[in-house]
Motif scaffolding. Structure first.
Motif, PDB file in Angstrom:
ATOM      1  N   ALA A   1      -4.172 -43.617  71.594  1.00  0.00           N
ATOM      2  CA  ALA A   1      -4.360 -42.498  70.858  1.00  0.00           C
ATOM      3  C   ALA A   1      -3.995 -41.305  71.593  1.00  0.00           C
ATOM      4  O   ALA A   1      -3.148 -40.463  71.327  1.00  0.00           O
ATOM      5  CB  ALA A   1      -5.457 -42.511  70.162  1.00  0.00           C
ATOM      6  N   ALA A   2      -4.511 -41.305  72.730  1.00  0.00           N
ATOM      7  CA  ALA A   2      -4.392 -40.028  73.857  1.00  0.00           C
ATOM      8  C   ALA A   2      -2.906 -39.949  74.184  1.00  0.00           C
ATOM      9  O   ALA A   2      -2.176 -38.841  74.363  1.00  0.00           O
ATOM     10  CB  ALA A   2      -5.151 -40.161  74.984  1.00  0.00           C
ATOM     11  N   GLU A   3      -2.141 -41.259  74.335  1.00  0.00           N
ATOM     12  CA  GLU A   3      -0.774 -41.321  74.713  1.00  0.00           C
ATOM     13  C   GLU A   3       0.275 -40.916  73.654  1.00  0.00           C
ATOM     14  O   GLU A   3       1.121 -39.900  73.656  1.00  0.00           O
ATOM     15  CB  GLU A   3      -0.313 -42.488  75.287  1.00  0.00           C
ATOM     16  CG  GLU A   3       0.846 -42.510  75.929  1.00  0.00           C
ATOM     17  CD  GLU A   3       1.486 -44.001  76.434  1.00  0.00           C
ATOM     18  OE1 GLU A   3       2.352 -44.042  76.990  1.00  0.00           O
ATOM     19  OE2 GLU A   3       0.411 -44.873  76.293  1.00  0.00           O
ATOM     20  N   LEU A   4      -0.308 -41.046  72.361  1.00  0.00           N
ATOM     21  CA  LEU A   4       0.687 -40.661  71.218  1.00  0.00           C
ATOM     22  C   LEU A   4       0.345 -39.258  70.974  1.00  0.00           C
ATOM     23  O   LEU A   4       1.278 -38.550  70.840  1.00  0.00           O
ATOM     24  CB  LEU A   4      -0.171 -41.480  70.114  1.00  0.00           C
ATOM     25  CG  LEU A   4       0.318 -40.855  68.694  1.00  0.00           C
ATOM     26  CD1 LEU A   4       1.862 -40.915  68.362  1.00  0.00           C
ATOM     27  CD2 LEU A   4      -0.079 -41.626  67.356  1.00  0.00           C
ATOM     28  N   GLY A   5      -0.971 -38.625  71.240  1.00  0.00           N
ATOM     29  CA  GLY A   5      -1.106 -37.475  71.063  1.00  0.00           C
ATOM     30  C   GLY A   5      -0.243 -36.352  72.093  1.00  0.00           C
ATOM     31  O   GLY A   5       0.164 -35.440  71.805  1.00  0.00           O
ATOM     32  N   ARG A   6      -0.360 -37.008  73.463  1.00  0.00           N
ATOM     33  CA  ARG A   6       0.490 -36.217  74.522  1.00  0.00           C
ATOM     34  C   ARG A   6       2.033 -36.130  73.792  1.00  0.00           C
ATOM     35  O   ARG A   6       2.838 -35.142  74.298  1.00  0.00           O
ATOM     36  CB  ARG A   6       0.407 -36.858  75.978  1.00  0.00           C
ATOM     37  CG  ARG A   6       1.077 -36.077  76.936  1.00  0.00           C
ATOM     38  CD  ARG A   6       0.682 -36.707  78.244  1.00  0.00           C
ATOM     39  NE  ARG A   6       1.205 -35.678  79.247  1.00  0.00           N
ATOM     40  CZ  ARG A   6       2.844 -36.308  79.755  1.00  0.00           C
ATOM     41  NH1 ARG A   6       3.456 -37.342  79.222  1.00  0.00           N
ATOM     42  NH2 ARG A   6       3.429 -35.696  80.791  1.00  0.00           N
ATOM     43  N   LEU A   7       2.540 -37.262  73.569  1.00  0.00           N
ATOM     44  CA  LEU A   7       3.863 -37.239  73.208  1.00  0.00           C
ATOM     45  C   LEU A   7       4.408 -36.421  71.949  1.00  0.00           C
ATOM     46  O   LEU A   7       5.185 -35.601  71.925  1.00  0.00           O
ATOM     47  CB  LEU A   7       4.516 -38.716  72.712  1.00  0.00           C
ATOM     48  CG  LEU A   7       4.381 -39.690  74.017  1.00  0.00           C
ATOM     49  CD1 LEU A   7       4.947 -41.237  73.549  1.00  0.00           C
ATOM     50  CD2 LEU A   7       5.608 -39.465  75.192  1.00  0.00           C
ATOM     51  N   ALA A   8       3.256 -36.347  71.170  1.00  0.00           N
ATOM     52  CA  ALA A   8       3.477 -35.575  69.791  1.00  0.00           C
ATOM     53  C   ALA A   8       3.205 -33.986  70.245  1.00  0.00           C
ATOM     54  O   ALA A   8       4.247 -33.165  69.647  1.00  0.00           O
ATOM     55  CB  ALA A   8       2.399 -35.997  68.779  1.00  0.00           C
ATOM     56  N   ALA A   9       2.435 -33.649  71.244  1.00  0.00           N
ATOM     57  CA  ALA A   9       2.372 -32.344  71.577  1.00  0.00           C
ATOM     58  C   ALA A   9       3.727 -32.025  72.237  1.00  0.00           C
ATOM     59  O   ALA A   9       4.138 -30.739  72.175  1.00  0.00           O
ATOM     60  CB  ALA A   9       1.194 -32.139  72.342  1.00  0.00           C
ATOM     61  N   LEU A  10       4.214 -32.876  73.350  1.00  0.00           N
ATOM     62  CA  LEU A  10       5.352 -32.300  73.874  1.00  0.00           C
ATOM     63  C   LEU A  10       6.506 -32.165  72.924  1.00  0.00           C
ATOM     64  O   LEU A  10       7.071 -31.183  73.079  1.00  0.00           O
ATOM     65  CB  LEU A  10       5.733 -33.604  74.826  1.00  0.00           C
ATOM     66  CG  LEU A  10       5.007 -33.728  76.208  1.00  0.00           C
ATOM     67  CD1 LEU A  10       5.307 -34.801  77.073  1.00  0.00           C
ATOM     68  CD2 LEU A  10       5.090 -32.444  77.153  1.00  0.00           C
ATOM     69  N   ALA A  11       6.645 -33.030  72.093  1.00  0.00           N
ATOM     70  CA  ALA A  11       7.647 -32.725  70.992  1.00  0.00           C
ATOM     71  C   ALA A  11       7.496 -31.569  70.115  1.00  0.00           C
ATOM     72  O   ALA A  11       8.248 -31.007  69.643  1.00  0.00           O
ATOM     73  CB  ALA A  11       7.701 -34.021  69.946  1.00  0.00           C
ATOM     74  N   SER A  12       6.174 -31.136  70.021  1.00  0.00           N
ATOM     75  CA  SER A  12       5.771 -29.907  69.132  1.00  0.00           C
ATOM     76  C   SER A  12       5.581 -28.679  70.031  1.00  0.00           C
ATOM     77  O   SER A  12       5.414 -27.567  69.456  1.00  0.00           O
ATOM     78  CB  SER A  12       4.484 -30.037  68.586  1.00  0.00           C
ATOM     79  OG  SER A  12       4.588 -31.264  67.823  1.00  0.00           O
ATOM     80  N   ALA A  13       6.006 -28.606  71.287  1.00  0.00           N
ATOM     81  CA  ALA A  13       5.916 -27.448  72.376  1.00  0.00           C
ATOM     82  C   ALA A  13       6.452 -26.472  71.828  1.00  0.00           C
ATOM     83  O   ALA A  13       6.171 -25.012  71.882  1.00  0.00           O
ATOM     84  CB  ALA A  13       6.281 -27.979  73.725  1.00  0.00           C
TER      85      ALA A  13
END
Length: 731
Positions: free
Chosen positions: A379-391
């Motif tokens: 979940a944390a890894e998914l969240g980091r990828l989603a946050a990078l894509a939403s930066a």
């Protein structure tokens, strides 16, 4: 040129002017004075000929006055006969004057609104960039300006600005013209335009980048590219429309005017033939029946004119223009600017209503509430990828994804590495993301778009993902897929909340016979769930600009009128195609140009108010038309039997009103015909009471209240006036 001393109203002045213009009553002294002066000006034939019914009354009044003037010097004229003729002339003249007054009062109310708006377009100082008309905005313009303000901009008057100029507006300054923010974010006071004191946030990018000249920046600084030149702004056009200078008659209004003109022509022919018929009847009575000396009123020109005026639809003819002007005025008081009277009128005939889900049916600003990883991702890894894509995603949804990740236990820094390349969201791709310097690419977007992306890149989708997507969508939430390269990382759950009372509002529209259609970019399962919760009749899922346009055309080909709202550039084609396109004032210039109505409050639910205002306009016109025609029927039975009673005694049997005398009957009918116009002015300007009912119920109510009332009122009114004339010894 220095503009530091240019006059400009304060925000409080603008709010006060707007408030006063809204609270001004129907018969405020300044409005009455202005309308009365204008009523006399409108007596000019070159103005009045546009209203065929009242132009006919004016010509008849002139003929009657000429006839009376000749009788003054004719031998054998008595004081009583001259008094009758003069009284008819006065009331015929008042009939025309009252009709002009109704239209002039409606125009005066619009001009009062325009005066309040005009205060917002006074000259303002502007900071124009010395790289004006640049196609692309230099990166970091605001930062460079803060370092050296005077060397970077020129201080000029807003009247010298042109389309395409780049201007800087800082806190405390007024926006010098219409435009779109190309850099920065600011809190803006739009009370001068909307009347609402709460500030709004406008920022570069997205669908809330539009700013209007005359609004005031409260915080920060913005860089604006002007979309209009001086004197051509939205506010300038709005003032012209409100004043009535740019008002054109609507198709229905023109059609009704033609019908009224036809009625007038028919009764004109009928009345003109009465004079020889009356003369023949007098000769017949004298030569064959020995009734010499009998004189019919039908051979007096003023009496024939009075008969014509009482028979033609003068009531609706006098109030028709005022009803149309008042409709636009009511729209303005609801902070809706109609680019023409046709827009308000069409709103009342709408069959299908298209509404965006986000911000209209739901509260908007969907928020990320859960990360559901897929495969070997945590979940944390998914969240980091989603946050990078939403930066670089400035939408509320994008920001909420970043916030949700930061709250996760074990979250690490998600700062984007130097050299990263952002991929912006488009309506065609329906996904966005980031390309990292190490060659990895991260994407997030709608389910169907992401599945196509994975298929194109050779990725594999775990079988349980589709089940999770369906489960999330069936609950009314929105799933977003996130992938790294050709590997699916998981799902981001976005949740939305229905607006309070929205289901009841749709039920009101359904009672009015209007279908509601929800437009959303969500997948069909999510769209179906929210559509059922909201109570809409239909929905368009995974909507693209092309899908909206195709749906509107399909409805129109079926003979239905379609309304929709929008605020983005991608909404412009659909807004232009719709019969009623309502653009948000905060939206892009392309949307405002494509629509035929602009909502100053930028409230998507205002589309429902548009329909109600249009319905009220049509109801008012229909009610007063019914009343006017019913009036004419009643006046016919009051005046015609009395007109020839002396020549044709058997007509006395039709005089069931038992009026005092033929002279009194005619005078009473003319007086009633004149005074009913000012009595109905409040109805024309305020509109009849609106009720969300079907067409059949509306027709029954119209006939019962205004039809029956239109028949009874003349009988009662004419009888009371007849009794008053008899009591005064004038019968």
């Amino acid at each position: 040129m220095s503009t530091a001393t240019l006059p400009n109203p304060t925000a409080d002045d603008l709010k006060q002017a707007r408030r006063l213009s809204r609270k001004q009553g129907l018969f405020a002294p300044d409005l009455l004075k202005s309308a009365l002066v204008r009523a006399f000006v409108m007596l000019r034939p070159d103005i009045l000929w546009k209203n065929p019914v009242m132009f006919t009354v004016e010509i008849g009044t002139v003929l009657s006055i000429v006839y009376t003037g000749v009788k003054v010097f004719a031998p054998g004229s008595t004081l009583a006969s001259l008094g009758y003729l003069v009284a008819l002339d006065v009331w015929l003249f008042l009939t025309v004057l009252f009709a002009n007054f109704a239209e002039a009062l409606a125009e005066a109310r619009g001009k009062a609104q325009a005066d309040a708006l005009r205060k917002t377009r006074q000259e303002t100082p502007a900071r124009r960039l010395r790289i004006a008309n640049a196609e692309r905005t230099p990166s970091g313009t605001l930062a460079a300006w803060h370092r050296d303000p005077e060397a970077f901009t020129d201080r000029i008057s807003s009247t010298q600005l042109n389309r395409g100029d780049l201007v800087l507006v800082v806190a405390g300054e007024f926006v010098p013209g219409d435009g779109e923010i190309v850099e920065g974010v600011a809190s803006i006071d739009e009370s001068a335009i909307t009347g609402e004191s709460a500030p709004v946030v406008r920022e570069a990018g997205g669908d809330r980048s539009g700013v209007t000249g005359g609004t005031r920046v409260l915080s920060d600084a913005i860089l604006v590219r002007l979309t209009t030149s001086a004197g051509q702004s939205f506010l300038d056009r709005m003032i012209a429309l409100v004043e009535g200078a740019a008002r054109q008659r609507t198709p229905n209004e023109i059609a009704l005017s033609l019908v009224l003109s036809t009625f007038t022509l028919i009764f004109l022919v009928v009345t003109a033939t009465l004079w020889p018929m009356a003369r023949y009847a007098e000769e017949y009575m004298a030569n064959y029946l020995g009734a010499a000396g009998l004189k019919s009123l039908g051979t007096d020109v003023p009496t024939l004119v009075a008969l014509l005026v009482c028979l033609i639809p003068t009531t609706i003819g006098a109030l028709l223009a005022a009803i149309g002007i008042a409709g636009m005025d009511r729209a303005l008081r609801a902070n809706l600017i109609a680019k023409s009277g046709k827009a308000v009128e069409v709103a009342g005939d709408i069959d299908t209503l298209l509404l965006d889900k986000t911000g209209t049916i739901t509260l908007g600003n969907r928020r990320a509430t859960e990360f559901r990883p897929a495969g070997h991702f945590a979940a944390a890894e998914l969240g980091r990828l989603a946050a990078l894509a939403s930066a670089a995603d400035e939408t509320p949804e994008g920001k909420s994804i970043v916030e949700l990740y930061r709250r996760l236990p074990g979250a690490v820094d998600a700062t984007t590495p130097a050299g990263s390349k952002f991929v912006a969201f488009t309506a065609q791709t329906r996904m966005s993301g980031i390309d990292l310097p190490d060659g990895r690419n991260i994407r997030k977007g709608a389910v169907d778009a992401m599945l196509r992306h994975l298929a194109q890149t050779g990725g594999v989708v775990p079988p349980q993902v589709q089940e999770q997507v369906n489960a999330i969508a069936s609950q009314g939430a929105t799933p977003l897929l996130v992938c790294e390269g050709n590997r699916l990382a998981g799902i981001v759950v976005l949740e939305d909340i229905l607006k309070p009372g929205i289901r009841e509002r749709f039920e009101r529209l359904r009672k009015m016979g209007i279908r509601t259609v929800m437009v959303t970019g969500d997948n069909p399962l999510t769209a179906k769930a929210i559509a059922e919760q909201a109570g809409v009749d239909d929905y368009i899922a995974e909507a693209t600009p092309e899908a909206k346009l195709a749906y509107i055309r399909k409805e129109q080909h079926g003979g239905r009128l379609v309304a929709m709202m929008g605020d983005g550039t991608n909404d412009a084609p659909a807004l232009a195609q719709a019969d009623l396109g309502v653009a948000m004032n905060s939206g892009t210039q392309a949307a405002k140009e494509a629509g035929n109505m602009v909502d100053l409050d930028s409230d998507p639910t205002k589309l429902i108010e548009c329909v109600e205002i249009g319905k009220q306009l049509l109801m008012t016109r229909g009610a007063l038309t019914t009343f006017s025609i019913a009036n004419d029927v009643a006046k016919y039975f009051a005046i015609v039997p009395a007109l020839f009673a002396a020549t044709l005694p058997w007509l006395k049997a039709l005089d069931f009103m038992n009026l005092t005398s033929p002279v009194s009957a005619i005078m009473a009918a003319v007086i009633f015909n004149a005074i009913i116009i000012p009595l109905l002015i409040p109805v024309a300007l305020k509109g009849v009471t609106y009720r969300p009912v079907g067409a059949d119920a509306l027709l029954r109510r119209n006939l019962l209240v205004w039809g029956l009332g239109g028949v009874i009122a003349p009988f009662v009114g004419i009888k009371l006036i007849d009794l008053a004339l008899a009591a005064l010894g004038l019968a």
